[in-house]
Design a protein around this motif. Structure first.
Motif, PDB file in Angstrom:
ATOM      1  N   ASP A   1       0.714  -1.234  -0.061  1.00 45.16           N
ATOM      2  CA  ASP A   1       0.131   0.040   0.022  1.00 45.16           C
ATOM      3  C   ASP A   1       0.876   1.281  -0.031  1.00 45.16           C
ATOM      4  N   ILE A   2       0.363   2.429   0.063  1.00 47.40           N
ATOM      5  CA  ILE A   2       1.103   3.564   0.040  1.00 47.40           C
ATOM      6  C   ILE A   2       2.002   3.675   1.220  1.00 47.40           C
ATOM      7  N   THR A   3       1.509   3.421   2.334  1.00 50.76           N
ATOM      8  CA  THR A   3       2.536   3.611   3.535  1.00 50.76           C
ATOM      9  C   THR A   3       3.825   2.728   3.234  1.00 50.76           C
ATOM     10  N   PHE A   4       3.661   1.483   2.747  1.00 55.16           N
ATOM     11  CA  PHE A   4       4.677   0.595   2.318  1.00 55.16           C
ATOM     12  C   PHE A   4       5.623   1.305   1.446  1.00 55.16           C
ATOM     13  N   ILE A   5       5.084   1.761   0.344  1.00 58.19           N
ATOM     14  CA  ILE A   5       5.841   2.638  -0.734  1.00 58.19           C
ATOM     15  C   ILE A   5       6.587   3.710   0.024  1.00 58.19           C
ATOM     16  N   LEU A   6       6.026   4.536   0.799  1.00 59.73           N
ATOM     17  CA  LEU A   6       6.799   5.627   1.383  1.00 59.73           C
ATOM     18  C   LEU A   6       7.877   5.222   2.272  1.00 59.73           C
ATOM     19  N   VAL A   7       7.476   4.236   2.992  1.00 64.16           N
ATOM     20  CA  VAL A   7       8.532   3.705   3.978  1.00 64.16           C
ATOM     21  C   VAL A   7       9.672   2.957   3.254  1.00 64.16           C
ATOM     22  N   SER A   8       9.435   2.539   2.106  1.00 66.04           N
ATOM     23  CA  SER A   8      10.607   1.961   1.300  1.00 66.04           C
ATOM     24  C   SER A   8      11.289   3.186   0.560  1.00 66.04           C
ATOM     25  N   PHE A   9      10.726   4.106   0.392  1.00 63.36           N
ATOM     26  CA  PHE A   9      11.532   5.296  -0.236  1.00 63.36           C
ATOM     27  C   PHE A   9      12.522   5.810   0.818  1.00 63.36           C
ATOM     28  N   VAL A  10      12.103   5.784   2.056  1.00 64.13           N
ATOM     29  CA  VAL A  10      13.216   6.257   2.865  1.00 64.13           C
ATOM     30  C   VAL A  10      14.252   5.031   3.232  1.00 64.13           C
ATOM     31  N   MET A  11      13.664   3.810   3.511  1.00 62.80           N
ATOM     32  CA  MET A  11      14.711   2.721   3.987  1.00 62.80           C
ATOM     33  C   MET A  11      15.511   2.485   3.151  1.00 62.80           C
ATOM     34  N   VAL A  12      15.150   2.423   1.755  1.00 59.24           N
ATOM     35  CA  VAL A  12      16.223   1.841   0.871  1.00 59.24           C
ATOM     36  C   VAL A  12      17.330   2.859   0.630  1.00 59.24           C
ATOM     37  N   PRO A  13      17.027   4.318   0.393  1.00 56.50           N
ATOM     38  CA  PRO A  13      18.381   5.081   0.732  1.00 56.50           C
ATOM     39  C   PRO A  13      18.916   5.076   1.702  1.00 56.50           C
ATOM     40  N   ALA A  14      18.462   4.691   2.966  1.00 53.28           N
ATOM     41  CA  ALA A  14      19.193   4.653   4.220  1.00 53.28           C
ATOM     42  C   ALA A  14      20.170   3.553   4.185  1.00 53.28           C
ATOM     43  N   LEU A  15      19.801   2.488   3.638  1.00 50.61           N
ATOM     44  CA  LEU A  15      20.717   1.490   3.600  1.00 50.61           C
ATOM     45  C   LEU A  15      21.656   1.661   2.448  1.00 50.61           C
ATOM     46  N   LEU A  16      21.171   2.142   1.061  1.00 54.72           N
ATOM     47  CA  LEU A  16      22.271   2.206   0.174  1.00 54.72           C
ATOM     48  C   LEU A  16      23.299   3.181   0.632  1.00 54.72           C
ATOM     49  N   GLN A  17      22.962   4.401   0.853  1.00 54.96           N
ATOM     50  CA  GLN A  17      24.180   5.120   1.050  1.00 54.96           C
ATOM     51  C   GLN A  17      24.904   4.826   2.241  1.00 54.96           C
ATOM     52  N   ALA A  18      24.650   4.028   3.372  1.00 57.98           N
ATOM     53  CA  ALA A  18      25.512   3.489   4.319  1.00 57.98           C
ATOM     54  C   ALA A  18      26.376   2.550   3.685  1.00 57.98           C
ATOM     55  N   MET A  19      25.961   1.863   2.449  1.00 61.64           N
ATOM     56  CA  MET A  19      26.793   0.787   2.028  1.00 61.64           C
ATOM     57  C   MET A  19      27.958   1.583   1.015  1.00 61.64           C
ATOM     58  N   VAL A  20      27.580   2.663   0.536  1.00 61.17           N
ATOM     59  CA  VAL A  20      28.291   3.430  -0.518  1.00 61.17           C
ATOM     60  C   VAL A  20      29.533   4.351   0.045  1.00 61.17           C
ATOM     61  N   THR A  21      28.978   5.156   1.191  1.00 54.48           N
ATOM     62  CA  THR A  21      29.908   6.146   1.702  1.00 54.48           C
ATOM     63  C   THR A  21      29.680   6.391   3.217  1.00 54.48           C
ATOM     64  N   TYR A  22      30.716   7.207   3.477  1.00 55.60           N
ATOM     65  CA  TYR A  22      30.519   7.673   5.085  1.00 55.60           C
ATOM     66  C   TYR A  22      31.324   9.093   5.198  1.00 55.60           C
ATOM     67  N   GLY A  23      30.194   9.789   5.446  1.00 61.06           N
ATOM     68  CA  GLY A  23      30.918  11.326   5.593  1.00 61.06           C
ATOM     69  C   GLY A  23      29.466  12.085   5.857  1.00 61.06           C
ATOM     70  N   THR A  24      29.095  12.761   5.048  1.00 57.94           N
ATOM     71  CA  THR A  24      27.871  13.943   5.058  1.00 57.94           C
ATOM     72  C   THR A  24      26.696  13.060   4.910  1.00 57.94           C
ATOM     73  N   ASN A  25      26.592  11.756   5.615  1.00 59.72           N
ATOM     74  CA  ASN A  25      25.389  10.816   5.590  1.00 59.72           C
ATOM     75  C   ASN A  25      23.969  11.720   5.871  1.00 59.72           C
ATOM     76  N   ASP A  26      24.251  12.585   7.218  1.00 59.70           N
ATOM     77  CA  ASP A  26      23.066  13.145   7.705  1.00 59.70           C
ATOM     78  C   ASP A  26      22.422  14.030   6.767  1.00 59.70           C
ATOM     79  N   ARG A  27      23.060  14.457   5.753  1.00 62.35           N
ATOM     80  CA  ARG A  27      22.522  15.575   4.559  1.00 62.35           C
ATOM     81  C   ARG A  27      21.632  14.529   3.771  1.00 62.35           C
ATOM     82  N   TYR A  28      21.847  13.252   3.718  1.00 59.74           N
ATOM     83  CA  TYR A  28      21.129  12.404   2.679  1.00 59.74           C
ATOM     84  C   TYR A  28      19.603  12.127   2.880  1.00 59.74           C
ATOM     85  N   SER A  29      19.313  12.300   4.461  1.00 55.47           N
ATOM     86  CA  SER A  29      18.125  12.098   4.972  1.00 55.47           C
ATOM     87  C   SER A  29      17.095  13.525   4.707  1.00 55.47           C
ATOM     88  N   TYR A  30      17.939  14.509   4.381  1.00 59.00           N
ATOM     89  CA  TYR A  30      16.981  15.553   4.352  1.00 59.00           C
ATOM     90  C   TYR A  30      15.550  15.669   3.380  1.00 59.00           C
TER      91      TYR A  30
END
Length: 443
Positions: A386-415
């Protein structure tokens, strides 16, 4: 004009436009009358200048052209770029309002929710910064509004997919990291009512523009630098995730691992940002100068070092991803320059306000993560997207992907995803009738 008239039939949209632009301009004129420049800002201007010549020959490939195009259309004037960002930020708030209406919230509640979200200081200060976050937020806000609109959900036309695909393509042009998003949308909507016959569907159109942009820009970098990468920063960024186990690199990469570890220890001892250790080794330490490598060549070598070191130390890498890079994504971020405030007392007031707002944002994050676990569990058990699952995925997937790729200004990724987290919390509160339950408890 008729389209604009119809759009503003809902007076709340006009009020949000007037309030949003008015407050931004007042703060800019009275409290914080200057743009904020950061180390990244100069590289965006250099690419904008290169684009103005209509030739990319010899470009070093450090940035993609999405945000520099905004600077180019601002004629290279930072204050004009800031005004553009104010306008985009205000329009993004209109998208939030329309999204909440799409999610069946009342106009009154939607209006006050948007005012609440716009009141967070990081919204204004990112818009005064020469950074790509505000432009990214504008695009993500439009995308979420677009996919939640009844016209998109009820129509499966090539035209609507091309419109969404074009915006996704521009988002990739702003930040190649977002190349995963069209695949995510395609996957989620294919899973929604899964059938083998639906694997090939119109949502595949979403991949066209993003893939053209990603591979096209990578090819431009190949011509100029010899490396087929979306940005020549890629290898250096990848190496940042090895900061806590750099000395464990394979023998052939000890020429990187040893000085990297030494500068990590030096950076920690000086109480500086440990994520920037490799930058310190490269910039101020100049420990790699003796190899006579260009930046592009060194970044490539750092990328190969990162791959080999991660492969040799999977446990250290997973620890880095989940307990350092991953955690930083959820930290509320704000970039400003204290010296840009017209009055020091104003800085002190805003600093105190931000301290309170950070607590609120942390509460939203904690609530969102808890809700996400329940949403994923429910969706798996019920086999329902449903739409809630889609919105959750839109946040959780980049949270994981950015963590896998780099370490630095990661807090800016969530904005650019903060508003989605809040929408998920609101949906959960409404679906579970929590406000009514709280009121009943205190009666």
């Amino acid at each position: 004009m008729r389209v604009i008239h119809n759009f503003f039939k809902d007076k709340n949209l006009l009020y949000l436009l007037i309030i949003g632009l008015g407050i931004r301009l007042l703060l800019f004129l009275i409290v914080y009358p200057s743009e904020s420049a950061f180390p990244d800002s100069g590289s965006y201007f250099r690419l904008a200048k290169k684009l103005s010549t209509l030739s990319l020959e010899g470009y070093d490939g450090k940035r993609s052209p999405g945000y520099p195009l905004l600077i180019l259309f601002a004629a290279g004037k930072v204050k004009i770029a800031v005004i553009y960002q104010f306008i985009m930020g205000t329009i993004a708030s209109l998208f939030w309002y329309k999204t909440l209406i799409n999610l069946k919230f009342s106009r009154r509640h939607s209006f006050y929710v948007v005012l609440f979200l716009q009141s967070f200081l990081n919204v204004f200060f990112y818009e005064t910064s020469i950074l790509l976050e505000s432009l990214t937020l504008f695009c993500t806000s439009f995308i979420v509004y677009f996919i939640t609109s009844p016209s998109y959900r009820n129509s499966n036309t090539i035209k609507t997919e091309l419109i969404l695909g074009a915006v996704l393509g521009y988002l990739v042009l702003i930040k190649p990291f977002f190349a995963y998003w069209p695949f995510l949308i395609y996957g989620l909507y294919t899973l929604k009512d899964f059938n083998l016959n639906r694997i090939i569907n119109k949502k595949l159109i979403l991949l066209i523009f993003p893939l053209l942009v990603y591979f096209g820009w990578s090819y431009v970098n190949k011509l100029n630098t010899g490396y087929f990468v979306s940005t020549t920063f890629l290898g250096l960024n990848m190496s940042q995730n090895c900061v806590y186990f750099a000395e464990k690199a394979p023998e052939e990469y000890q020429w990187i691992g040893q000085p990297y570890a030494q500068y990590r220890n030096k950076t920690i001892a000086e109480n500086r940002d440990v994520a920037m250790s490799i930058w310190n080794a490269y910039g101020e330490g100049r420990v790699f100068d003796k190899y006579n490598l260009s930046f592009e060549e060194l970044s490539h070598e750092l990328g190969e070092f990162a791959k080999a070191t991660v492969a040799a130390n999977p446990k250290d890498y997973l620890k880095q991803v989940f307990f350092r890079s991953g955690l930083d994504f959820w930290k509320p971020a704000l970039d400003w320059n204290e010296d840009n405030f017209r009055f020091h007392s104003a800085f002190q007031v805003f600093d105190n306000i931000w301290r309170v707002q950070k607590i609120i944002l942390y509460a939203i994050v904690i609530a969102f993560i808890g809700i996400s676990i329940m949403v994923f569990y429910r969706s798996i058990v019920n086999r329902q997207v449903d739409i809630t699952f889609i919105l959750v995925s839109f946040v959780m997937v980049p949270a994981l992907l950015q963590a896998m790729v780099t370490y630095g200004t990661n807090d800016r990724y969530s904005y650019p995803f903060d508003f989605m987290m809040f929408f998920v919390v609101l949906l959960f509160v409404r679906q579970n009738n929590i406000i009514h339950k709280v009121k009943s408890f205190f009666r």
